[in-house]
Write an enzyme that holds these catalytic residues in place. Sequence first.
Site, PDB file in Angstrom:
ATOM      1  N   SER A 130     -27.819  23.016  50.660  1.00 46.87           N
ATOM      2  CA  SER A 130     -26.844  22.478  49.712  1.00 46.87           C
ATOM      3  C   SER A 130     -25.846  21.519  50.351  1.00 46.87           C
ATOM      4  O   SER A 130     -25.073  20.876  49.650  1.00 46.87           O
ATOM      5  CB  SER A 130     -26.081  23.614  49.019  1.00 46.87           C
ATOM      6  OG  SER A 130     -25.129  24.179  49.883  1.00 46.87           O
ATOM      7  N   LYS A 168     -19.064  25.078  51.739  1.00 45.64           N
ATOM      8  CA  LYS A 168     -19.015  24.084  50.662  1.00 45.64           C
ATOM      9  C   LYS A 168     -17.827  23.154  50.906  1.00 45.64           C
ATOM     10  O   LYS A 168     -16.937  23.429  51.709  1.00 45.64           O
ATOM     11  CB  LYS A 168     -18.838  24.758  49.293  1.00 45.64           C
ATOM     12  CG  LYS A 168     -20.014  25.601  48.828  1.00 45.64           C
ATOM     13  CD  LYS A 168     -21.220  24.757  48.485  1.00 45.64           C
ATOM     14  CE  LYS A 168     -22.361  25.632  47.979  1.00 45.64           C
ATOM     15  NZ  LYS A 168     -22.932  26.480  49.039  1.00 45.64           N
TER      16      LYS A 168
END
Length: 208
Positions: A130, A168
């Site tokens: 991701s 993230k």
Amino acid sequence: MSKLSKRQEEILAYIKDEVKKKGYPPSVREIGEAVGLASSSTVHGHLARLEKKGYIRRDPTKPRAIEVLSLGFDNDTFVKKETASFIPVIGKVTAGVPITAVENVEDYLPLPDHLAAYDNTYALVIQGESMIEAGIYDGDQVIVRQQQTADNGDIIVAMTEDNEATVKRFFREKDYIRLQPENSSMEPIILENCTILGKVIGVFRTIH
């Protein structure tokens, strides 16, 4: 020059070979495996004798801190290495779906002193894709500076409300926190709150 036993010669040769190949010394466990010694205390004993005879120097406060002195090298092969610091690798963290954080020290990662300037620096192994558009790939080790705050846009290690850790990009919106992946095919994680475990300040990758 003090004479070395056959075992001490084997250990010294292995340490020199690892330093030349990798730029940093092996661990006590790796030395034992290389020369066929199951007992770490036996390895420590041989290292102590090598140090007493002037072939190596150790720092007992640091892991892997074995320096081969000039006596331990042939004159034409001795090259002074930049000293390195070792930061703990404390487990794996996902860059995809959050997973439970692992905080046990699994290994130590050598970094040049100028890159490991903080006592509260550690490494995590990335799982998932991701963050690939930020240049962070599956299997990379991210270098993390432990801190509890972050600015919008920082890449962080966050603990979610379900006590799961993820890497993230951080954004604090008006009514929620957005943990944004760097992969255009993935959706952000929206949370009311999260715990910031640290800021990613670097990436370490081994090229095979």
